[in-house]
Design an enzyme around this catalytic site. Structure first.
Site, PDB file in Angstrom:
ATOM      1  N   ASP A 430       0.832  -1.198   0.000  1.00  0.00           N
ATOM      2  CA  ASP A 430       0.000   0.000   0.000  1.00  0.00           C
ATOM      3  C   ASP A 430       0.870   1.252   0.000  1.00  0.00           C
ATOM      4  OD1 ASP A 430      -2.297   1.545   0.135  1.00  0.00           O
ATOM      5  OD2 ASP A 430      -3.099   0.533   1.911  1.00  0.00           O
ATOM      6  N   ASP A 491     -10.958   1.496  -2.901  1.00  0.00           N
ATOM      7  CA  ASP A 491     -11.499   1.212  -1.566  1.00  0.00           C
ATOM      8  C   ASP A 491     -13.026   1.202  -1.582  1.00  0.00           C
ATOM      9  OD1 ASP A 491      -9.121   0.860  -0.293  1.00  0.00           O
ATOM     10  OD2 ASP A 491      -8.979   2.897   0.481  1.00  0.00           O
TER      11      ASP A 491
HETATM   12  C1  GLA Z   1      -5.740   1.745   2.440  1.00  0.00           C
HETATM   13  C2  GLA Z   1      -6.153   0.587   1.550  1.00  0.00           C
HETATM   14  C3  GLA Z   1      -7.202  -0.228   2.247  1.00  0.00           C
HETATM   15  C4  GLA Z   1      -6.675  -0.729   3.576  1.00  0.00           C
HETATM   16  C5  GLA Z   1      -6.221   0.449   4.432  1.00  0.00           C
HETATM   17  C6  GLA Z   1      -5.511  -0.021   5.684  1.00  0.00           C
HETATM   18  O1  GLA Z   1      -6.776   2.657   2.564  1.00  0.00           O
HETATM   19  O2  GLA Z   1      -6.601   1.047   0.309  1.00  0.00           O
HETATM   20  O3  GLA Z   1      -7.598  -1.317   1.449  1.00  0.00           O
HETATM   21  O4  GLA Z   1      -5.605  -1.598   3.349  1.00  0.00           O
HETATM   22  O5  GLA Z   1      -5.322   1.298   3.718  1.00  0.00           O
HETATM   23  O6  GLA Z   1      -5.139   1.030   6.492  1.00  0.00           O
END
Ligand code: GLA
Length: 661
Positions: A430, A491
């Site tokens: 990420d 997300d």
């Molecule tokens: C980001 C990712 C999510 C999740 C969060 C965790 O927003 O896109 O899928 O992994 O971080 O903090």
């Protein structure tokens, strides 16, 4: 294939041709980009738009290469040194007519795609300043009209497809964020003003770069269209010392005589053949939406048991497994198992998951740090910052300066150690914040070091699968795809909104890389209520995952989900390996040889709009059996009259599996 004439080079893909011609002043230009030609036919074509426009002379358009020499003189006067052809690769050796500067233009034919990039070498003893160094320029033949297609969006609504008339001006698509961006994506298509999914001419380019970028499309006063693109946004400069070179990222191009669908097919084939491997993408369970930061070993084990029973193949523990990470304010950077949550480390959970027959994966965010962390307390000097400037926090975090080799080496060390010491086959990588307070020299080496770490990890751990994520789809591009297996697309897991997000993502990128989870209803972000079957049917059209709180799913839901996962496994090879045809906004077809999978969705009811869906690319003389109902359909009828779409209400969906008898 590459054919060489006198100051003329013809690059041929199976269905298209690209002709480079040196103009009288040695400027390399594009004489043709379109349908296939022979070298003989190409000989009569005049010089066209520069292959890499530079400052100097009576050129008033965008200059993709901007250089300032030690004596403050700018620009390039072209001199041709020679060329080399090796297989499907052409190299044009060029130089400045006066200054000791060499410019190499690279071309490589890969299937229907032409890759292009540039190397600039300072052969002199004095440093020069690069103000802009694009990968390449592309230009189109004259047509009566032009439209521009691209995607824009934001967090939670990435990849929204836009299609507008190309105005007579310079149109800039760019990211100044240090990653490719949620708000834009480094590709575009220009069509002749009339193209459809199946017909018309489409020219498309995509940049393989995961940092800041800029593509400027220019429709000039003579109604010509050209575009220049490369890494970095405007205003950045860097020094090229004596003897130093810079290689740009690849800027690839595709010509499609078969509309936008044809362009997508060509991009998908390119990515699948040259960038990705063909290992099966496992059905994932990811714990994020179920637990967010509130996790424990017992809870993860319980989720794993439910997931395994559904047929999940890979269990991924998301954020909050490490350091003191109990919220997004603390612990990022401390990459050891949280001792309160995992007193015996990760081994018991991983063993449990493995015994359940699944592989195991973890979330990581190597490039960021919370100020409230051991890492920051030990190495405050590692973050990106500028003297006399405030440090900007995004999601309570700062960015580590990955352009520094010691920081990159630290990240590689702990990641390698994590994978080496545990039975881990998947990392979700990420990156939750853009660059801020970054000096001129950071932007490119930062991204190159991220690439180098991932490349090294993959070379050393061939079993490792990596999912690229940047708060969802903030860093999805050909550069990242070349070194990861899939993307966390967004997300936003609301199935109704996902249809548009996936529609935009799959214009360029193959759906086997399009991470798509089934989550809970009401949806965590939008509050929308949708049936489980609809959520599955949307996610099954990509790389299926499950991200709901399985501990709260009812026995009926678990049973239905198990059947849908089983059905997905039966069509996975068709979805991931087949040709994607977009049948309007709410239906997609995947075809792999004799097998067809058609997804039909009805996110919103349009009363009376139940027109059947016409399929594409079938054998008109073939007979296709519906695998679920046993009904036989003629290929010709499916293509001219279509499949009925009996979906009268909101959030209904269907999956039809057809096999040619
Ligand atoms: C980001 C990712 C999510 C999740 C969060 C965790 O927003 O896109 O899928 O992994 O971080 O903090």
């Amino acid at each position: 294939m590459i054919a060489v004439g006198d100051g003329l080079w013809l690059l041929s893909t199976p269905t298209s041709g690209y002709v480079v011609r040196l103009a009288g002043d040695a400027t390399p230009t594009c004489a043709h980009w379109g349908p296939a030609l022979t070298l003989d036919q190409a000989r009569d074509l005049p010089a066209g738009w520069p292959e890499l426009p530079v400052e100097g002379g009576a050129w008033f358009g965008v200059a993709g290469l901007q250089i300032r020499y030690g004596d403050a003189v700018r620009g390039v006067e072209w001199r041709h040194l020679g060329h080399a052809v090796e297989g499907d690769q052409l190299v044009l050796h060029m130089a400045d007519g006066h200054y000791p500067l060499e410019i190499t233009l690279h071309y490589r034919v890969r299937g229907e795609t032409i890759e292009r990039w540039t190397t600039v070498t300072n052969c002199g003893a004095e440093p020069v300043t690069l103000l802009r160094c694009d990968s390449a320029a592309w230009s189109l033949p004259h047509r009566d009209g032009y439209r521009l297609s691209h995607v824009s969006g934001d967090w939670g609504r990435e990849f929204q497809l836009r299609r507008t008339d190309l105005t007579m001006a310079e149109t800039v698509l760019t990211s100044r964020r240090g990653h490719s961006g949620h708000h834009a994506n480094p590709w575009l298509m220009v069509d002749d003003g009339h193209a459809t999914e199946e017909h018309g001419e489409v020219w498309s380019v995509a940049l393989a770069w995961s940092g800041s970028w800029r593509i400027t499309v220019e429709r000039d006063q003579h109604d010509r269209v050209g575009l220049s693109g490369g890494f970095g946004h405007e205003g950045l400069t860097w020094r090229l010392g004596a003897g130093e070179s810079v290689d740009t990222p690849v800027f690839a191009g595709v010509y499609s005589p078969a509309g936008f669908g044809g362009a997508s097919h060509r991009w998908h084939d390119y990515a699948r053949t040259f960038l990705l491997d063909d290992r099966t993408r496992p059905v994932v369970f990811n714990s994020w939406e179920a637990t967010e930061f509130d996790i424990s070993q017992e809870q993860q084990m319980a989720l794993a048991e439910r997931a395994a029973a559904l047929g999940v193949e890979l269990f991924v523990m998301d954020d909050a497994w490490f350091g003191g990470r109990t919220s997004d304010r603390v612990g990022l950077g401390d990459w050891w198992p949280n001792p309160d949550r995992f007193p015996e480390g990760l081994a018991p959970l991983i063993e449990h998951v493995r015994k359940l027959g699944m592989t195991f994966g973890l979330w990581v965010e190597p490039e960021s740090v919370n100020p409230d962390s051991e890492l920051y307390r030990t190495h405050p000097e590692w973050v990106l910052r500028q003297p006399n400037r405030r440090s900007t926090e995004v999601r309570n975090q700062l960015l580590l300066d990955f352009s520094r080799n010691e920081v990159a080496a630290w990240a590689h060390r702990w990641l390698d150690d994590l994978v080496r010491r545990h039975d881990i086959s998947f990392l979700k990588w990420d990156m939750n914040r853009p660059f801020t307070e970054a000096g001129d020299e950071v932007w490119v080496p930062f991204v190159r070091n991220v690439y180098a770490i991932i490349d090294q990890l993959r070379a050393d751990h061939p079993q490792l699968t990596i999912e690229g994520c940047a708060s969802g789809g903030g860093r999805a591009d050909l550069g990242m795809l070349a070194r990861t297996d899939q993307t966390w697309t967004s997300d936003n897991t609301d199935a109704a909104q996902r249809i548009a997000i996936q529609h935009g993502y799959s214009q360029l990128y193959p759906v086997r890389t399009m991470g798509a989870w089934v989550t809970d209803s009401p949806n965590a972000i939008t509050g929308r209520l949708t049936p489980l079957r609809f959520r599955f049917h949307v996610a099954m059209s990509g790389a299926l995952g499950i991200g709901g709180d399985l501990l709260r799913w009812t026995p009926q839901e678990l049973e239905e989900a198990t059947a849908l996962v089983e059905q997905y496994k039966r069509i996975r090879s068709v979805v991931h390996g087949g040709r994607l045809d977009r049948l309007g906004r709410w239906a997609v077809q995947y075809t792999l040889e004799d097998e067809v999978a058609v997804f039909l969705w009805r996110p919103t009811t349009l009363v009376g709009r139940d027109a059947p869906v016409r399929l594409r690319g079938l054998d008109p003389d073939g007979v296709y059996r519906d695998e679920d109902t046993g009904v036989l359909h003629h290929g010709a009828v499916l293509m001219s009259h279509g499949l009925p779409r009996p979906l009268p209400f909101d959030a209904l969906s269907d999956l039809r599996r057809l096999i040619r008898c």
